[in-house]
Design a protein around this motif. Structure first.
Motif, PDB file in Angstrom:
ATOM      1  N   PRO A 161      28.040  13.304  80.469  1.00  0.00           N
ATOM      2  CA  PRO A 161      28.205  14.876  79.316  1.00  0.00           C
ATOM      3  C   PRO A 161      27.595  15.521  80.393  1.00  0.00           C
ATOM      4  CG  PRO A 161      26.161  13.241  79.694  1.00  0.00           C
ATOM      5  CD  PRO A 161      26.994  12.478  80.073  1.00  0.00           C
ATOM      6  N   TYR A 162      27.576  15.379  82.019  1.00  0.00           N
ATOM      7  CA  TYR A 162      26.363  15.843  82.687  1.00  0.00           C
ATOM      8  C   TYR A 162      27.374  17.673  83.256  1.00  0.00           C
ATOM      9  CZ  TYR A 162      24.545  11.260  82.910  1.00  0.00           C
ATOM     10  OH  TYR A 162      24.447  10.269  83.491  1.00  0.00           O
ATOM     11  N   TYR A 163      28.492  17.360  83.292  1.00  0.00           N
ATOM     12  CA  TYR A 163      28.802  19.224  83.728  1.00  0.00           C
ATOM     13  C   TYR A 163      28.488  19.458  82.509  1.00  0.00           C
ATOM     14  CZ  TYR A 163      32.584  22.464  85.195  1.00  0.00           C
ATOM     15  OH  TYR A 163      33.263  23.119  84.983  1.00  0.00           O
ATOM     16  N   GLY A 164      28.835  19.111  81.347  1.00  0.00           N
ATOM     17  CA  GLY A 164      28.653  19.994  80.209  1.00  0.00           C
ATOM     18  C   GLY A 164      27.343  20.544  79.766  1.00  0.00           C
ATOM     19  N   GLN A 165      26.548  19.539  80.686  1.00  0.00           N
ATOM     20  CA  GLN A 165      25.006  19.715  80.147  1.00  0.00           C
ATOM     21  C   GLN A 165      24.313  20.382  81.517  1.00  0.00           C
ATOM     22  OE1 GLN A 165      23.076  15.915  80.719  1.00  0.00           O
ATOM     23  NE2 GLN A 165      23.080  15.402  78.655  1.00  0.00           N
ATOM     24  N   ALA A 166      25.124  21.268  82.044  1.00  0.00           N
ATOM     25  CA  ALA A 166      25.030  22.104  83.269  1.00  0.00           C
ATOM     26  C   ALA A 166      25.455  23.202  82.777  1.00  0.00           C
ATOM     27  CB  ALA A 166      25.987  21.882  84.685  1.00  0.00           C
ATOM     28  N   ILE A 167      26.275  23.241  81.918  1.00  0.00           N
ATOM     29  CA  ILE A 167      26.765  24.741  81.284  1.00  0.00           C
ATOM     30  C   ILE A 167      26.369  24.798  80.637  1.00  0.00           C
ATOM     31  CG2 ILE A 167      28.759  25.444  80.384  1.00  0.00           C
ATOM     32  CD1 ILE A 167      29.704  24.867  83.542  1.00  0.00           C
ATOM     33  N   ALA A 168      25.581  24.327  79.559  1.00  0.00           N
ATOM     34  CA  ALA A 168      24.254  24.565  78.453  1.00  0.00           C
ATOM     35  C   ALA A 168      23.022  25.093  79.462  1.00  0.00           C
ATOM     36  CB  ALA A 168      24.395  23.378  77.685  1.00  0.00           C
ATOM     37  N   GLN A 169      22.525  24.699  79.850  1.00  0.00           N
ATOM     38  CA  GLN A 169      21.923  25.023  80.742  1.00  0.00           C
ATOM     39  C   GLN A 169      21.815  26.086  81.673  1.00  0.00           C
ATOM     40  OE1 GLN A 169      18.061  23.074  81.217  1.00  0.00           O
ATOM     41  NE2 GLN A 169      17.972  25.505  81.199  1.00  0.00           N
ATOM     42  N   CYS A 170      22.505  26.689  81.829  1.00  0.00           N
ATOM     43  CA  CYS A 170      23.149  28.037  82.700  1.00  0.00           C
ATOM     44  C   CYS A 170      23.130  29.143  80.801  1.00  0.00           C
ATOM     45  CB  CYS A 170      24.666  28.183  83.095  1.00  0.00           C
ATOM     46  SG  CYS A 170      24.619  30.073  84.080  1.00  0.00           S
ATOM     47  N   ILE A 171      23.656  28.711  80.301  1.00  0.00           N
ATOM     48  CA  ILE A 171      24.043  29.383  79.016  1.00  0.00           C
ATOM     49  C   ILE A 171      22.333  29.400  78.009  1.00  0.00           C
ATOM     50  CG2 ILE A 171      25.371  29.599  76.135  1.00  0.00           C
ATOM     51  CD1 ILE A 171      27.628  29.028  77.461  1.00  0.00           C
ATOM     52  N   VAL A 172      22.002  28.269  78.122  1.00  0.00           N
ATOM     53  CA  VAL A 172      20.712  28.116  77.488  1.00  0.00           C
ATOM     54  C   VAL A 172      19.438  29.366  78.319  1.00  0.00           C
ATOM     55  CG1 VAL A 172      18.343  27.024  76.706  1.00  0.00           C
ATOM     56  CG2 VAL A 172      20.683  26.596  76.173  1.00  0.00           C
ATOM     57  N   SER A 173      19.463  29.280  79.769  1.00  0.00           N
ATOM     58  CA  SER A 173      17.882  30.043  80.413  1.00  0.00           C
ATOM     59  C   SER A 173      18.889  31.736  79.845  1.00  0.00           C
ATOM     60  CB  SER A 173      18.632  29.664  81.984  1.00  0.00           C
ATOM     61  OG  SER A 173      18.124  28.211  81.461  1.00  0.00           O
ATOM     62  N   GLU A 174      19.781  32.149  80.413  1.00  0.00           N
ATOM     63  CA  GLU A 174      20.341  32.966  80.186  1.00  0.00           C
ATOM     64  C   GLU A 174      20.128  33.801  78.343  1.00  0.00           C
ATOM     65  OE1 GLU A 174      21.936  36.751  82.029  1.00  0.00           O
ATOM     66  OE2 GLU A 174      21.586  35.403  82.585  1.00  0.00           O
ATOM     67  N   TYR A 175      20.130  32.928  77.514  1.00  0.00           N
ATOM     68  CA  TYR A 175      19.969  33.206  76.185  1.00  0.00           C
ATOM     69  C   TYR A 175      18.355  33.488  75.912  1.00  0.00           C
ATOM     70  CZ  TYR A 175      19.680  32.481  71.573  1.00  0.00           C
ATOM     71  OH  TYR A 175      18.818  33.098  69.849  1.00  0.00           O
ATOM     72  N   LEU A 176      17.404  32.553  76.407  1.00  0.00           N
ATOM     73  CA  LEU A 176      15.683  32.709  76.209  1.00  0.00           C
ATOM     74  C   LEU A 176      16.001  33.720  77.148  1.00  0.00           C
ATOM     75  CD1 LEU A 176      15.212  28.968  76.841  1.00  0.00           C
ATOM     76  CD2 LEU A 176      15.565  30.201  74.739  1.00  0.00           C
ATOM     77  N   LEU A 177      15.745  34.365  78.152  1.00  0.00           N
ATOM     78  CA  LEU A 177      15.157  35.215  78.730  1.00  0.00           C
ATOM     79  C   LEU A 177      15.984  36.528  78.691  1.00  0.00           C
ATOM     80  CD1 LEU A 177      14.088  36.231  81.690  1.00  0.00           C
ATOM     81  CD2 LEU A 177      16.303  36.016  82.881  1.00  0.00           C
ATOM     82  N   LYS A 178      16.987  36.984  77.610  1.00  0.00           N
ATOM     83  CA  LYS A 178      17.369  38.328  77.344  1.00  0.00           C
ATOM     84  C   LYS A 178      17.311  38.292  76.007  1.00  0.00           C
ATOM     85  CE  LYS A 178      21.142  39.698  79.036  1.00  0.00           C
ATOM     86  NZ  LYS A 178      22.655  39.977  80.323  1.00  0.00           N
ATOM     87  N   TYR A 179      17.395  37.368  75.038  1.00  0.00           N
ATOM     88  CA  TYR A 179      17.872  37.187  73.245  1.00  0.00           C
ATOM     89  C   TYR A 179      17.157  36.762  73.102  1.00  0.00           C
ATOM     90  CZ  TYR A 179      22.458  39.305  75.348  1.00  0.00           C
ATOM     91  OH  TYR A 179      22.874  39.909  76.412  1.00  0.00           O
ATOM     92  N   PHE A 180      16.602  35.669  72.408  1.00  0.00           N
ATOM     93  CA  PHE A 180      15.631  34.843  71.776  1.00  0.00           C
ATOM     94  C   PHE A 180      14.120  35.454  71.883  1.00  0.00           C
ATOM     95  CE2 PHE A 180      12.911  31.279  71.227  1.00  0.00           C
ATOM     96  CZ  PHE A 180      13.300  31.012  70.037  1.00  0.00           C
TER      97      PHE A 180
END
Length: 531
Positions: A161-180
């Motif tokens: 699952p590590y490739y998908g987890q990297a994509i998820a970490q990218c998305i969540v990092s941006e989301y927490l920084l800008k929208y959450f």
């Protein structure tokens, strides 16, 4: 993937290379529409480096009189058409996506290991990793004679699952920084395959960021009805936030007013391209049309560009300063005149394949996803392409091996057709398209948002505070503040190598072999990310 730059490339190739001879019975006979005329009045040894085109000869009237069709027109056809003509992009799109005989709806199978994920840390080195991949691949069984199941790899499946987890970490990092916590996390994915990437992303967010998972909405837009059913069956029972829409993204007509992340992973390489060539006498572009006669044999002829999408791409390229692939010497009128008087000089440039469907996607994002953030990954280079500029690889699997062809004129549905992407030019196109005004825009988003405001400062636009616009920022949407609360515009996209992206977001310790090698970083040298 295909060309990975390592000894294990064939085992990890999404479409692996092969020296297996091509199958002539699967390649349709091809003649130029002027072949018969040339044979009647030209000696056989006449030389021309562009043999399909002689501007002083008219194309076969029968071929040019065929009805012109599009891929959309052919969706209800249950077998490949005859006595028609079409643009190259329609031929490619019909070959790949026709619901009755297209490659993806009927032939393609994504490699998915039925067992547990690969235990990278237990493996000695890349040789053992290669053997494990081959072992899992053999579990699919022996291939039949002729073109069998078209099985291909994706990094999502090989490194789950590590490739998908990297994509998820990218998305969540941006989301927490800008929208959450003011906005929900909304994700769109096109070409989701078996649904593995979506599963890995959502599992990761649920386990690592439960407060974000509660506000997550995951939307899949899938052109294949077969894959859409698979995705619903896999994902919906485990993640109720998933919604799968069986539709081509090019037919999308709903507006998403909220901020969202748009994923296109290993998708745009299969987007249809058009073919153009330049007249060396006038430097005018000509569009290619493919003809299919009553026997199903192919021909090709060229006309001055009249298609609006091709014209838009050429005009956009001109505005961006991206030169066409013409020899520099021919841009000088005097030198061009001398060149055109040389004996046996080509009268047309090499075929160039232009990403017109990719331009359609960018326009769709601008029109219907005004607050999106695009995360895209695909091939930046490919070996074994057919002749031409930005030309595709055309291949099929036969008896377990990939057979590469030297022509585009192959039986629809049996061959994969995929292109490399110039990511520098893609970035320029993308940012330029997003900067264009949107029809019907309103000063405030159509959905209430804590980051939207009707205060005069924001509705006045970026120039209210200063005429200075940072070069790495987009012009802000009126009425939408950035994460800082100021209308400074979103950060522009950047291009990353596969290794750079994974080193930033992936859990590299989980994919490191005992030898110290890390296939998640070391492979996929011909892949890049846009984010």
């Amino acid at each position: 993937m295909r060309h990975l730059g390592t000894p294990i490339a064939r085992a990890l190739a999404r479409r692996p290379r092969s020296t297996t001879p091509a199958l002539p019975q699967l390649i349709r006979p091809f003649t130029s529409t002027t072949t018969a005329l040339r044979a009647a009045k030209n000696p056989k040894d006449r030389i021309n480096y562009n043999p399909e085109i002689f501007f002083d000869e008219a194309p076969d009237p029968e071929h040019t009189s065929y009805a012109r069709v599009t891929a959309n027109d052919l969706e209800r056809h249950t077998k490949p058409p005859t006595r028609v003509k079409m643009l190259v992009r329609d031929f490619i799109e019909d070959s790949l996506y026709n619901p009755h005989y297209g490659y993806f709806p009927q032939q393609a199978t994504i490699f998915t290991s039925a067992g547990d994920p690969i235990d990278f840390r237990a493996m000695r080195d890349s040789v053992e990793f290669q053997n494990e991949v081959a072992k899992r691949y053999s579990a699919y069984g022996a291939e039949e004679e002729g073109p069998g199941r078209q099985i291909w790899h994706t990094p999502t499946e090989l490194f789950k699952p590590y490739y998908g987890q990297a994509i998820a970490q990218c998305i969540v990092s941006e989301y927490l920084l800008k929208y959450f916590p003011y906005e929900d996390l909304t994700i769109y994915e096109i070409g989701a395959g078996n649904g593995t990437l979506a599963m890995d992303i959502l599992d990761f967010i649920r386990d690592e960021y439960p407060e974000v998972y509660e506000r997550t909405h995951y939307n899949i837009v899938e052109i294949s009805g077969r894959l859409a059913k698979m995705q619903r069956k896999l994902l919906v029972p485990r993640h109720s936030c998933v919604n799968v829409t069986h539709q081509s993204i090019f037919h999308w007509n709903k507006r998403e007013p909220a901020p969202c992340f748009f994923l296109a992973m290993e998708v745009i390489d299969n987007f249809a391209h058009d073919m153009i060539r330049y007249d060396y006498r006038t430097l005018e572009p000509y569009q290619a049309l493919i003809t299919v006669d009553a026997k199903g044999d192919y021909g090709i002829y060229y006309t001055l560009v009249t298609d609006p999408l091709i014209s838009s791409f050429i005009n956009l390229r001109r505005r961006l300063g991206h030169p066409p692939p013409l020899p520099t010497i021919l841009k000088n009128p005097s030198m061009r005149s001398i060149y055109n008087r040389l004996p046996f000089a080509p009268n047309l440039s090499m075929p160039e394949y232009i990403p017109t469907r990719l331009l359609s996607l960018l326009r769709t994002l601008r029109a219907h996803f005004p607050r999106h953030r695009l995360l895209l990954s695909d091939f930046s280079a490919l070996p074994d392409t057919i002749p031409g500029v930005n030309a595709p690889v055309v291949q099929a699997r036969v008896r377990g091996k990939a057979v590469a062809c030297s022509t585009l004129f192959v039986h629809p549905g049996l061959f994969d057709i995929f292109f490399p992407t110039d990511f520098g030019r893609l970035r320029d196109m993308y940012e330029h398209v997003l900067a264009q005004p949107r029809a019907g825009d309103r000063a405030v988003p159509s959905a209430p948002s804590p980051l939207a405001s009707s205060a005069s400062s924001l509705s006045a636009g970026a120039g209210f505070f200063s005429s200075y616009q940072p070069r790495n920022r987009r012009v802000p949407l009126d009425g939408v503040a950035s994460a800082s609360g100021l209308p400074v515009g979103e950060r522009k996209s950047s291009v990353f190598t596969h290794a750079e992206f994974m080193e930033t977001y992936a859990d590299l310790a989980s994919t490191r072999l005992r030898s110290g090698e890390n296939p998640l970083v070391d492979y996929y040298k011909n892949v890049k990310f846009l984010f």
